[in-house]
Write a protein that holds these residues in place. Structure first.
Motif, PDB file in Angstrom:
ATOM      1  N   ASP A  86       0.867  -1.172   0.000  1.00 55.82           N
ATOM      2  CA  ASP A  86       0.000   0.000   0.000  1.00 55.82           C
ATOM      3  C   ASP A  86       0.908   1.228   0.000  1.00 55.82           C
ATOM      4  N   TYR A  87       0.802   2.050  -1.043  1.00 59.65           N
ATOM      5  CA  TYR A  87       1.708   3.187  -1.178  1.00 59.65           C
ATOM      6  C   TYR A  87       1.556   4.206  -0.050  1.00 59.65           C
ATOM      7  N   ARG A  88       0.374   4.305   0.541  1.00 63.78           N
ATOM      8  CA  ARG A  88       0.200   5.237   1.672  1.00 63.78           C
ATOM      9  C   ARG A  88       0.788   4.645   2.952  1.00 63.78           C
ATOM     10  N   ILE A  89       0.340   3.454   3.282  1.00 63.79           N
ATOM     11  CA  ILE A  89       0.766   2.819   4.538  1.00 63.79           C
ATOM     12  C   ILE A  89       2.261   2.507   4.527  1.00 63.79           C
ATOM     13  N   ASP A  90       2.760   2.084   3.378  1.00 64.10           N
ATOM     14  CA  ASP A  90       4.153   1.647   3.276  1.00 64.10           C
ATOM     15  C   ASP A  90       5.097   2.739   2.774  1.00 64.10           C
ATOM     16  N   ALA A  91       4.635   3.982   2.741  1.00 70.84           N
ATOM     17  CA  ALA A  91       5.437   5.078   2.182  1.00 70.84           C
ATOM     18  C   ALA A  91       6.817   5.186   2.838  1.00 70.84           C
ATOM     19  N   ASP A  92       6.865   5.134   4.164  1.00 69.65           N
ATOM     20  CA  ASP A  92       8.158   5.239   4.853  1.00 69.65           C
ATOM     21  C   ASP A  92       9.082   4.079   4.486  1.00 69.65           C
ATOM     22  N   LEU A  93       8.507   2.884   4.394  1.00 69.90           N
ATOM     23  CA  LEU A  93       9.303   1.706   4.048  1.00 69.90           C
ATOM     24  C   LEU A  93       9.830   1.793   2.609  1.00 69.90           C
ATOM     25  N   ILE A  94       8.987   2.249   1.704  1.00 72.29           N
ATOM     26  CA  ILE A  94       9.402   2.386   0.306  1.00 72.29           C
ATOM     27  C   ILE A  94      10.499   3.443   0.197  1.00 72.29           C
ATOM     28  N   TYR A  95      10.277   4.577   0.856  1.00 71.33           N
ATOM     29  CA  TYR A  95      11.272   5.651   0.820  1.00 71.33           C
ATOM     30  C   TYR A  95      12.621   5.160   1.346  1.00 71.33           C
ATOM     31  N   SER A  96      12.601   4.550   2.512  1.00 73.56           N
ATOM     32  CA  SER A  96      13.867   4.118   3.118  1.00 73.56           C
ATOM     33  C   SER A  96      14.518   2.989   2.318  1.00 73.56           C
ATOM     34  N   ALA A  97      13.711   2.133   1.699  1.00 75.89           N
ATOM     35  CA  ALA A  97      14.264   1.051   0.880  1.00 75.89           C
ATOM     36  C   ALA A  97      15.001   1.607  -0.343  1.00 75.89           C
ATOM     37  N   PHE A  98      14.402   2.591  -1.019  1.00 78.48           N
ATOM     38  CA  PHE A  98      15.067   3.206  -2.169  1.00 78.48           C
ATOM     39  C   PHE A  98      16.335   3.926  -1.722  1.00 78.48           C
ATOM     40  N   ARG A  99      16.259   4.571  -0.585  1.00 79.02           N
ATOM     41  CA  ARG A  99      17.414   5.303  -0.055  1.00 79.02           C
ATOM     42  C   ARG A  99      18.548   4.321   0.276  1.00 79.02           C
ATOM     43  N   GLU A 100      18.178   3.222   0.948  1.00 76.93           N
ATOM     44  CA  GLU A 100      19.182   2.241   1.374  1.00 76.93           C
ATOM     45  C   GLU A 100      19.776   1.490   0.196  1.00 76.93           C
ATOM     46  N   GLN A 101      18.897   0.990  -0.701  1.00 80.38           N
ATOM     47  CA  GLN A 101      19.397   0.114  -1.743  1.00 80.38           C
ATOM     48  C   GLN A 101      19.969   0.828  -2.952  1.00 80.38           C
ATOM     49  N   TYR A 102      19.390   1.967  -3.313  1.00 83.19           N
ATOM     50  CA  TYR A 102      19.816   2.643  -4.531  1.00 83.19           C
ATOM     51  C   TYR A 102      20.432   4.022  -4.277  1.00 83.19           C
ATOM     52  N   GLY A 103      20.356   4.509  -3.041  1.00 85.50           N
ATOM     53  CA  GLY A 103      20.846   5.847  -2.752  1.00 85.50           C
ATOM     54  C   GLY A 103      19.954   6.927  -3.345  1.00 85.50           C
ATOM     55  N   ILE A 104      18.703   6.589  -3.617  1.00 86.87           N
ATOM     56  CA  ILE A 104      17.765   7.521  -4.244  1.00 86.87           C
ATOM     57  C   ILE A 104      16.868   8.137  -3.175  1.00 86.87           C
ATOM     58  N   ASP A 105      16.821   9.454  -3.155  1.00 89.77           N
ATOM     59  CA  ASP A 105      15.905  10.181  -2.276  1.00 89.77           C
ATOM     60  C   ASP A 105      14.635  10.430  -3.082  1.00 89.77           C
ATOM     61  N   LEU A 106      13.607   9.649  -2.839  1.00 84.71           N
ATOM     62  CA  LEU A 106      12.373   9.743  -3.619  1.00 84.71           C
ATOM     63  C   LEU A 106      11.690  11.103  -3.497  1.00 84.71           C
ATOM     64  N   ILE A 107      11.915  11.792  -2.404  1.00 82.58           N
ATOM     65  CA  ILE A 107      11.302  13.110  -2.242  1.00 82.58           C
ATOM     66  C   ILE A 107      11.885  14.095  -3.259  1.00 82.58           C
ATOM     67  N   LYS A 108      13.156  13.971  -3.551  1.00 83.62           N
ATOM     68  CA  LYS A 108      13.850  14.925  -4.416  1.00 83.62           C
ATOM     69  C   LYS A 108      14.036  14.426  -5.848  1.00 83.62           C
ATOM     70  N   THR A 109      13.607  13.212  -6.137  1.00 80.67           N
ATOM     71  CA  THR A 109      13.919  12.603  -7.424  1.00 80.67           C
ATOM     72  C   THR A 109      12.702  12.503  -8.336  1.00 80.67           C
TER      73      THR A 109
END
Length: 181
Positions: A88-111
């Motif tokens: 769920d993109y709403r419920i899991d937003a923090d997990l998705i954000y941190s996963a992209f940050r951890e695995q790819y170094g991508i800041d989804l807020i700024k990308t």
């Protein structure tokens, strides 16, 4: 589905015999998936179109948007059963954000990122908390499949035999290329 032989990702859908330009930012398509779960009207999807209006062929438009959002892939093969919602993109937003940050170094807020790129990266996240949670959500206590049967099911889903070939896609791609070259 990404096509590594192309320099660009799709930015239009085919509706009524014409290509209609759409917006491809991942955030908009996350919103689209959320609207699918709500009782949103076709007109609520105008934000996806470059011109800001939904084409007149509403049913064909919805199908084309669905095909863009969830492109059919030759692999893995589906067993035909609809899947249970495990993300769920709403419920899991923090997990998705941190996963992209951890695995790819991508800041989804700024990308800014194309939806297909986002989807491909999301699908390949591994060894993170989000995977554990999705696995737990998909757990079926009534499914007592033996390990060998599970492996066979996985093999059947991913075997390359009978996969749609590149030649099968050429006509569709050449029409798109002609429309936007």
């Amino acid at each position: 589905m990404l096509d590594l032989t192309k320099k660009v990702l799709p930015s239009a859908i085919l509706v009524g015999g014409s290509y209609v330009k759409i917006k491809t930012d991942w955030r908009l398509w996350v919103r689209f998936t959320q609207l699918l779960e709500e009782d949103a009207s076709v007109e609520d999807l105008a934000f996806l179109f470059q011109e800001g209006t939904v084409p007149e062929q509403k049913e064909e438009c919805i199908k084309a948007l669905m095909d863009f959002a969830f492109p059919k892939k030759p692999l893995p093969r589906s067993d035909g059963k609809p899947g249970e919602k495990i993300l769920d993109y709403r419920i899991d937003a923090d997990l998705i954000y941190s996963a992209f940050r951890e695995q790819y170094g991508i800041d989804l807020i700024k990308t800014d990122m194309h939806w297909h790129t986002f989807s491909a990266l999301l699908a390949e996240l591994h060894k993170i908390k989000l995977n554990e949670i999705m696995s737990a959500r998909s757990y079926d206590p009534n499914d007592h499949t033996k390990y060998e049967e599970a492996q066979l099911k996985m093999k059947n889903a991913w075997t390359l035999e009978g996969v749609i070939t590149r030649e099968d896609e050429v006509k569709k791609e050449s029409d798109f290329d002609k429309a936007f070259s």
